[in-house]
Motif scaffolding. Structure first.
Motif, PDB file in Angstrom:
ATOM      1  N   MET A   1       0.831  -1.211   0.000  1.00 33.78           N
ATOM      2  CA  MET A   1       0.000   0.000   0.000  1.00 33.78           C
ATOM      3  C   MET A   1       0.864   1.259   0.000  1.00 33.78           C
ATOM      4  N   ALA A   2       1.968   1.233   0.768  1.00 37.04           N
ATOM      5  CA  ALA A   2       2.855   2.400   0.816  1.00 37.04           C
ATOM      6  C   ALA A   2       3.497   2.646  -0.545  1.00 37.04           C
ATOM      7  N   ILE A   3       3.913   1.573  -1.219  1.00 40.00           N
ATOM      8  CA  ILE A   3       4.552   1.718  -2.533  1.00 40.00           C
ATOM      9  C   ILE A   3       3.547   2.214  -3.565  1.00 40.00           C
ATOM     10  N   GLU A   4       2.358   1.618  -3.596  1.00 40.84           N
ATOM     11  CA  GLU A   4       1.348   2.034  -4.561  1.00 40.84           C
ATOM     12  C   GLU A   4       0.940   3.491  -4.345  1.00 40.84           C
ATOM     13  N   ALA A   5       0.841   3.895  -3.085  1.00 45.24           N
ATOM     14  CA  ALA A   5       0.479   5.291  -2.797  1.00 45.24           C
ATOM     15  C   ALA A   5       1.564   6.245  -3.279  1.00 45.24           C
ATOM     16  N   ALA A   6       2.835   5.855  -3.091  1.00 48.13           N
ATOM     17  CA  ALA A   6       3.938   6.716  -3.532  1.00 48.13           C
ATOM     18  C   ALA A   6       3.946   6.847  -5.053  1.00 48.13           C
ATOM     19  N   ILE A   7       3.663   5.755  -5.752  1.00 48.36           N
ATOM     20  CA  ILE A   7       3.628   5.808  -7.225  1.00 48.36           C
ATOM     21  C   ILE A   7       2.485   6.698  -7.697  1.00 48.36           C
ATOM     22  N   ARG A   8       1.326   6.614  -7.031  1.00 44.00           N
ATOM     23  CA  ARG A   8       0.198   7.492  -7.400  1.00 44.00           C
ATOM     24  C   ARG A   8       0.548   8.956  -7.157  1.00 44.00           C
ATOM     25  N   ARG A   9       1.214   9.243  -6.019  1.00 47.99           N
ATOM     26  CA  ARG A   9       1.580  10.630  -5.709  1.00 47.99           C
ATOM     27  C   ARG A   9       2.528  11.208  -6.752  1.00 47.99           C
ATOM     28  N   ASN A  10       3.296  10.339  -7.393  1.00 50.95           N
ATOM     29  CA  ASN A  10       4.269  10.789  -8.382  1.00 50.95           C
ATOM     30  C   ASN A  10       3.779  10.557  -9.806  1.00 50.95           C
ATOM     31  N   ASP A  11       2.461  10.565  -9.962  1.00 53.03           N
ATOM     32  CA  ASP A  11       1.837  10.479 -11.294  1.00 53.03           C
ATOM     33  C   ASP A  11       2.310   9.258 -12.075  1.00 53.03           C
ATOM     34  N   GLY A  12       2.477   8.130 -11.368  1.00 54.11           N
ATOM     35  CA  GLY A  12       2.836   6.887 -12.025  1.00 54.11           C
ATOM     36  C   GLY A  12       4.325   6.688 -12.265  1.00 54.11           C
ATOM     37  N   SER A  13       5.166   7.638 -11.826  1.00 49.71           N
ATOM     38  CA  SER A  13       6.610   7.538 -12.059  1.00 49.71           C
ATOM     39  C   SER A  13       7.256   6.656 -10.993  1.00 49.71           C
ATOM     40  N   VAL A  14       7.727   5.477 -11.402  1.00 50.87           N
ATOM     41  CA  VAL A  14       8.386   4.573 -10.457  1.00 50.87           C
ATOM     42  C   VAL A  14       9.719   5.151  -9.955  1.00 50.87           C
ATOM     43  N   PRO A  15      10.578   5.739 -10.846  1.00 55.72           N
ATOM     44  CA  PRO A  15      11.830   6.332 -10.338  1.00 55.72           C
ATOM     45  C   PRO A  15      11.596   7.441  -9.308  1.00 55.72           C
ATOM     46  N   GLN A  16      10.578   8.288  -9.548  1.00 50.18           N
ATOM     47  CA  GLN A  16      10.297   9.362  -8.592  1.00 50.18           C
ATOM     48  C   GLN A  16       9.796   8.775  -7.273  1.00 50.18           C
ATOM     49  N   ALA A  17       8.925   7.756  -7.357  1.00 49.83           N
ATOM     50  CA  ALA A  17       8.432   7.116  -6.139  1.00 49.83           C
ATOM     51  C   ALA A  17       9.572   6.454  -5.372  1.00 49.83           C
TER      52      ALA A  17
END
Length: 471
Positions: free
Chosen positions: A433-449
Motif C-alpha cells: 500500500m505504501a509503494i502504490e500510494a507513492a507511485i500514485r503521488r508521483n503520477d505513475g513515475s516509479v523512479p520518482q516514487a
C-alpha cells in the motif's frame, strides 16, 4: 586624467585592477592580462587597491581573497560600494573555496582556484566584461511582480525572482533545489534567458532518466567504436551547450566516478569524449538541480564534497505550491485558459468551491500535479465553469479524506483508545500500500516514487512484477 585611466591611460586598452600581494603571481597575472590586450594597474594591499579603484576607475578587478592588511570579503563589499558596476573576479587557494563561494554570493562574478590557468584567467575576465556591457538594463531591474515564464507573485516566489535576476549576469554555477514539480527546469531556463548567453544553446539533461553506464557518453560524447553499440560519433550534452548553458537535472543521481569527471570539466573547461585521446576546450555555464537534500547526500558519501562546493555557489530553492498562498489560484485560472484554448474547449472559468479546494490541498506533486488535474478536467468535460464534480476522482477522494482527517479529541476517562488501523494487516500488505500510494503521488513515475521512499527503482519494479502488475 582619471577618465583617461579608465581606458588605459590613453592607450585605448581596457584597464584591469589586479590585487595580489605575492610578487611572483602579480607579475605572472599582469603578463597574461597584458598579452590579452588589457592594461593592468596592480596593488599589493587592500588599502592600495581602494585608492587605485577610486583614482583609475578600472573596467574590472581581479582580486586575491587573502591580503595582508584586510579581509578579502570585506574588501569586496567596499569595492561594491565605491564602484557597484565594476565586475569582480576573485582568486583563492584550493583550501579556501568556501570563501570564494561566499564571495560569489556577495556579488563576485567568478572565482579562480590557484594555481590559476592562463586560459581560465582570460576566459573569466572576458565573460565578466561581456556581462557588464551586454545585459539589457530592462532585464535586470527586478521591479516586476513576476518573471516569465513563471506565474505567481507570492513572497516566496519574489525571492526566487530576485535571486534569478541577481545571478543571471555572472558565470557562477547555480544549484536549484526543490520538490518534484516545482519548476526547477523553468528556473534554469530563466537564468539562461537573462544571461549574456541567451542567444546560445540551453541544453537540459536529466541524470536520473539515463542508465549510469550511458550517462558519461550523454554528457561528454563518444567516438565510434569506443564501446559496444557505439556505431557512430556522438556529441555529448556539454559540447552541444558550448557557448551556452548546460542544465543537469537530478544531479545527485550521477555516479561517483562520473562526478569526478564533471569536477575536472568544471576546473579545466575541457572534456574528453569516451574513446578519445585529446581533450576539447568548451565554454559552458553549468546549472544543476535536485529534489534531494544535497548536503545530506554529501554526508552519506553519495555526492562528492569538492564537487558540491564547486556547484553549490548560488543556491536557489523553488518553493512548493502549498507554500505559495494565492499563487495556486492565479496558476489554475491562467493554465485552465491556456489548456481550453489548446483543446478548443469552452471550460475556461473556475467555480469558487474549486478554488477553495485548491487553496486547501497540499499538492504533493506541486505545479505538475495541478497541470495534470486541469488537463484531465478540460479533456473530459464541457464548460464554461469548472465545478468540483469535474475533478479527477482521486482528487475528490483526497479532499474527502483530508476533511475527515482532523484529529479526534483524546478519549475521556476510561474510554477505549481508537483501534490501530493496521491491526490484522501483514507487513507485505502495508508495504504494498505504501509503494502504490507513492507511485500514485508521483503520477505513475516509479523512479520518482523510489526516490521518495529511499530505495532503488529496480526494487519497486521487482516488487510490482511479483504482484503481477507488470510483465
Amino acid at each position: 586624467m582619471a577618465a583617461d585611466a579608465s581606458h588605459g591611460g590613453g592607450t585605448g586598452f581596457p584597464l584591469v585592477l589586479l590585487v595580489e600581494d605575492t610578487a611572483s603571481l602579480r607579475l605572472t597575472y599582469s603578463a597574461v592580462l597584458k598579452a590579452a590586450g588589457f592594461e593592468v594597474e596592480a596593488a599589493e594591499t587592500g588599502a592600495e587597491a581602494i585608492e587605485k579603484l577610486r583614482r583609475c576607475r578600472p573596467v574590472l578587478a581581479v582580486m586575491d581573497l587573502m591580503l595582508p592588511d584586510r579581509d578579502g570579503l570585506d574588501l569586496l563589499q567596499t569595492f561594491q560600494q565605491i564602484a557597484p558596476d565594476t565586475p569582480l573576479v576573485v582568486v583563492t587557494a584550493h583550501g579556501s573555496i568556501d570563501r570564494a563561494v561566499s564571495a560569489m554570493r556577495a556579488g563576485a562574478h567568478e572565482f579562480l582556484v590557484k594555481p590559476v590557468d592562463r586560459a581560465r584567467l582570460i576566459e573569466a575576465v572576458t565573460h565578466a566584461l561581456k556581462a557588464r556591457s551586454c545585459v539589457p538594463a530592462a532585464t535586470l531591474g527586478g521591479q516586476r511582480d513576476t518573471l516569465p515564464p513563471f506565474i505567481g507573485a507570492s513572497p516566496s516566489m519574489q525571492e526566487t525572482y530576485r535571486l534569478i535576476r541577481s545571478v543571471a549576469r555572472s558565470m557562477a554555477t547555480v544549484f536549484i533545489t526543490g520538490e518534484s514539480g516545482t519548476g526547477k527546469e523553468l528556473c534554469a531556463e530563466a537564468v539562461h534567458r537573462l544571461s549574456t548567453r541567451r542567444e546560445k544553446p540551453f541544453i537540459a539533461l536529466n541524470c536520473g532518466a539515463i542508465p549510469g553506464d550511458l550517462l558519461e557518453s550523454e554528457v561528454f560524447g563518444h567516438l565510434k567504436g569506443s564501446f559496444t553499440g557505439a556505431i557512430s560519433d556522438k556529441q555529448g550534452a556539454a559540447a552541444a551547450a558550448d557557448g551556452g548553458t548546460l542544465f543537469l537535472d537530478e544531479i545527485c543521481e550521477m555516479d561517483l566516478n562520473l562526478q569526478t569527471k564533471l569536477l575536472r570539466f568544471l576546473q579545466t573547461s575541457t572534456i574528453t569524449p569516451v574513446g578519445a585521446t585529446r581533450a576539447r576546450k568548451l565554454d559552458v555555464r553549468i546549472v544543476c538541480a535536485t529534489n534531494r537534500d544535497p548536503e545530506d547526500e554529501v554526508r552519506h558519501g553519495r555526492f562528492r564534497e569538492d564537487l558540491f562546493y564547486r556547484l553549490h555557489v548560488v543556491p536557489i530553492h523553488m518553493p512548493p505550491l502549498r507554500d505559495r498562498g494565492e499563487d495556486v489560484v492565479e496558476l489554475a485560472q491562467t493554465l485552465l485558459e491556456r489548456m481550453a484554448a489548446e483543446e478548443g474547449s469552452t471550460l475556461n472559468r473556475i467555480a469558487p468551491a474549486v478554488l477553495d479546494l485548491f487553496r486547501a490541498l497540499p499538492w504533493p506533486g506541486n505545479v505538475r500535479q495541478l497541470i495534470n488535474v486541469l488537463r484531465n478536467a478540460v479533456v473530459l468535460n464541457e464548460g464554461p465553469v469548472l465545478t468540483p464534480d469535474m475533478l479527477p476522482k482521486r482528487l475528490q477522494e483526497q479532499s474527502a479524506s483530508e476533511a475527515c482527517a482532523a484529529p479526534s479529541p483524546p478519549p475521556a476517562g476510561n474510554a477505549t483508545a481508537p483501534e490501530d488501523p493496521f491491526r490484522g494487516w501483514t507487513l507485505a500488505r502495508i508495504e504494498r500500500m505504501a509503494i502504490e500510494a507513492a507511485i500514485r503521488r508521483n503520477d505513475g513515475s516509479v523512479p520518482q516514487a523510489a526516490r521518495e521512499l529511499g530505495v532503488s527503482p529496480s526494487t519497486l519494479y521487482r516488487k510490482r512484477q511479483q504482484w503481477g502488475e507488470c510483465g
